[in-house]
Design a protein around this motif. Sequence first.
Motif, PDB file in Angstrom:
ATOM      1  N   ALA A   2     -31.885  64.231  39.723  1.00 34.46           N
ATOM      2  CA  ALA A   2     -32.018  62.900  39.142  1.00 34.46           C
ATOM      3  C   ALA A   2     -32.215  61.855  40.237  1.00 34.46           C
ATOM      4  O   ALA A   2     -31.814  62.045  41.373  1.00 34.46           O
ATOM      5  N   ALA A   3     -32.829  60.763  39.851  1.00 33.80           N
ATOM      6  CA  ALA A   3     -33.044  59.674  40.806  1.00 33.80           C
ATOM      7  C   ALA A   3     -31.710  59.243  41.399  1.00 33.80           C
ATOM      8  O   ALA A   3     -30.675  59.238  40.715  1.00 33.80           O
ATOM      9  N   ARG A   4     -31.760  58.885  42.657  1.00 33.91           N
ATOM     10  CA  ARG A   4     -30.547  58.526  43.390  1.00 33.91           C
ATOM     11  C   ARG A   4     -29.759  57.407  42.692  1.00 33.91           C
ATOM     12  O   ARG A   4     -28.541  57.447  42.609  1.00 33.91           O
ATOM     13  N   SER A   5     -30.463  56.413  42.167  1.00 34.81           N
ATOM     14  CA  SER A   5     -29.774  55.277  41.550  1.00 34.81           C
ATOM     15  C   SER A   5     -28.965  55.690  40.324  1.00 34.81           C
ATOM     16  O   SER A   5     -27.949  55.070  40.023  1.00 34.81           O
ATOM     17  N   THR A   6     -29.388  56.742  39.625  1.00 33.98           N
ATOM     18  CA  THR A   6     -28.641  57.186  38.447  1.00 33.98           C
ATOM     19  C   THR A   6     -27.417  58.009  38.827  1.00 33.98           C
ATOM     20  O   THR A   6     -26.587  58.315  37.986  1.00 33.98           O
ATOM     21  N   ARG A   7     -27.321  58.373  40.099  1.00 31.73           N
ATOM     22  CA  ARG A   7     -26.186  59.167  40.557  1.00 31.73           C
ATOM     23  C   ARG A   7     -25.230  58.348  41.428  1.00 31.73           C
ATOM     24  O   ARG A   7     -24.339  58.894  42.050  1.00 31.73           O
ATOM     25  N   THR A   8     -25.429  57.028  41.462  1.00 34.27           N
ATOM     26  CA  THR A   8     -24.657  56.181  42.367  1.00 34.27           C
ATOM     27  C   THR A   8     -23.802  55.188  41.598  1.00 34.27           C
ATOM     28  O   THR A   8     -24.232  54.642  40.581  1.00 34.27           O
ATOM     29  N   ILE A   9     -22.589  54.975  42.098  1.00 29.47           N
ATOM     30  CA  ILE A   9     -21.704  53.946  41.550  1.00 29.47           C
ATOM     31  C   ILE A   9     -21.353  52.964  42.665  1.00 29.47           C
ATOM     32  O   ILE A   9     -21.458  53.274  43.849  1.00 29.47           O
ATOM     33  N   VAL A  10     -20.941  51.770  42.241  1.00 31.16           N
ATOM     34  CA  VAL A  10     -20.528  50.726  43.181  1.00 31.16           C
ATOM     35  C   VAL A  10     -19.017  50.580  43.067  1.00 31.16           C
ATOM     36  O   VAL A  10     -18.474  50.483  41.968  1.00 31.16           O
ATOM     37  N   GLY A  53     -15.494  45.034  51.446  1.00 32.57           N
ATOM     38  CA  GLY A  53     -14.705  45.688  50.398  1.00 32.57           C
ATOM     39  C   GLY A  53     -15.515  46.423  49.354  1.00 32.57           C
ATOM     40  O   GLY A  53     -14.993  46.805  48.313  1.00 32.57           O
ATOM     41  N   VAL A  54     -16.805  46.625  49.634  1.00 30.56           N
ATOM     42  CA  VAL A  54     -17.677  47.307  48.669  1.00 30.56           C
ATOM     43  C   VAL A  54     -18.208  48.598  49.294  1.00 30.56           C
ATOM     44  O   VAL A  54     -18.556  48.629  50.466  1.00 30.56           O
ATOM     45  N   ALA A  55     -18.232  49.644  48.483  1.00 30.81           N
ATOM     46  CA  ALA A  55     -18.784  50.926  48.920  1.00 30.81           C
ATOM     47  C   ALA A  55     -19.700  51.461  47.825  1.00 30.81           C
ATOM     48  O   ALA A  55     -19.568  51.085  46.657  1.00 30.81           O
ATOM     49  N   TYR A  56     -20.604  52.343  48.214  1.00 31.12           N
ATOM     50  CA  TYR A  56     -21.471  53.038  47.257  1.00 31.12           C
ATOM     51  C   TYR A  56     -21.167  54.518  47.356  1.00 31.12           C
ATOM     52  O   TYR A  56     -21.086  55.074  48.448  1.00 31.12           O
ATOM     53  N   ILE A  57     -20.989  55.147  46.199  1.00 36.27           N
ATOM     54  CA  ILE A  57     -20.738  56.584  46.143  1.00 36.27           C
ATOM     55  C   ILE A  57     -21.896  57.218  45.373  1.00 36.27           C
ATOM     56  O   ILE A  57     -22.174  56.824  44.239  1.00 36.27           O
ATOM     57  N   THR A  58     -22.538  58.194  45.994  1.00 38.39           N
ATOM     58  CA  THR A  58     -23.615  58.923  45.317  1.00 38.39           C
ATOM     59  C   THR A  58     -23.122  60.343  45.052  1.00 38.39           C
ATOM     60  O   THR A  58     -22.676  61.038  45.968  1.00 38.39           O
ATOM     61  N   PHE A  59     -23.186  60.736  43.789  1.00 35.46           N
ATOM     62  CA  PHE A  59     -22.759  62.075  43.378  1.00 35.46           C
ATOM     63  C   PHE A  59     -23.962  63.012  43.325  1.00 35.46           C
ATOM     64  O   PHE A  59     -25.100  62.576  43.210  1.00 35.46           O
ATOM     65  N   GLU A  60     -23.682  64.304  43.363  1.00 36.62           N
ATOM     66  CA  GLU A  60     -24.749  65.288  43.235  1.00 36.62           C
ATOM     67  C   GLU A  60     -25.235  65.379  41.797  1.00 36.62           C
ATOM     68  O   GLU A  60     -26.398  65.660  41.544  1.00 36.62           O
ATOM     69  N   ASP A  61     -24.350  65.129  40.839  1.00 39.69           N
ATOM     70  CA  ASP A  61     -24.659  65.282  39.422  1.00 39.69           C
ATOM     71  C   ASP A  61     -24.518  63.928  38.709  1.00 39.69           C
ATOM     72  O   ASP A  61     -23.462  63.308  38.773  1.00 39.69           O
ATOM     73  N   PRO A  62     -25.575  63.455  38.014  1.00 46.09           N
ATOM     74  CA  PRO A  62     -25.478  62.163  37.326  1.00 46.09           C
ATOM     75  C   PRO A  62     -24.410  62.131  36.235  1.00 46.09           C
ATOM     76  O   PRO A  62     -23.916  61.057  35.895  1.00 46.09           O
ATOM     77  N   GLU A  63     -24.040  63.286  35.685  1.00 47.10           N
ATOM     78  CA  GLU A  63     -22.999  63.313  34.652  1.00 47.10           C
ATOM     79  C   GLU A  63     -21.650  62.852  35.200  1.00 47.10           C
ATOM     80  O   GLU A  63     -20.829  62.303  34.466  1.00 47.10           O
TER      81      GLU A  63
END
Length: 106
Positions: A2-10, A53-63
Amino acid sequence: QAARSTRTIVIAGVPAGLLQDDVMADILTIHFQKSRNNGGDVEEVTYPTRNKGVAYITFEDPEVVENVLEKDQHLLQDKRLPRLYPLTVTRYCQQVSSSPVHLIML
């Protein structure tokens, strides 16, 4: 994949200046890999960012993103931290539009 943006949270509310940046990134990785935090395999942690104080976490799985967002409250806890830190977790959005038409279409 999946596209990186769909696997990332702020993540907001990361305690800044307490620990070295790489140590804080490790703590965030551990937090968001734990099943009790509805987490999963973390592909990458971006910390620090331009915003304090902000981080981005990218997961391997969008779920995993959906699962993490469903959890009511994320409390960052580690023996290296003096206390619990509540984190604000939101979906990553590359561009935010204030156009009312755009908001209706979401």
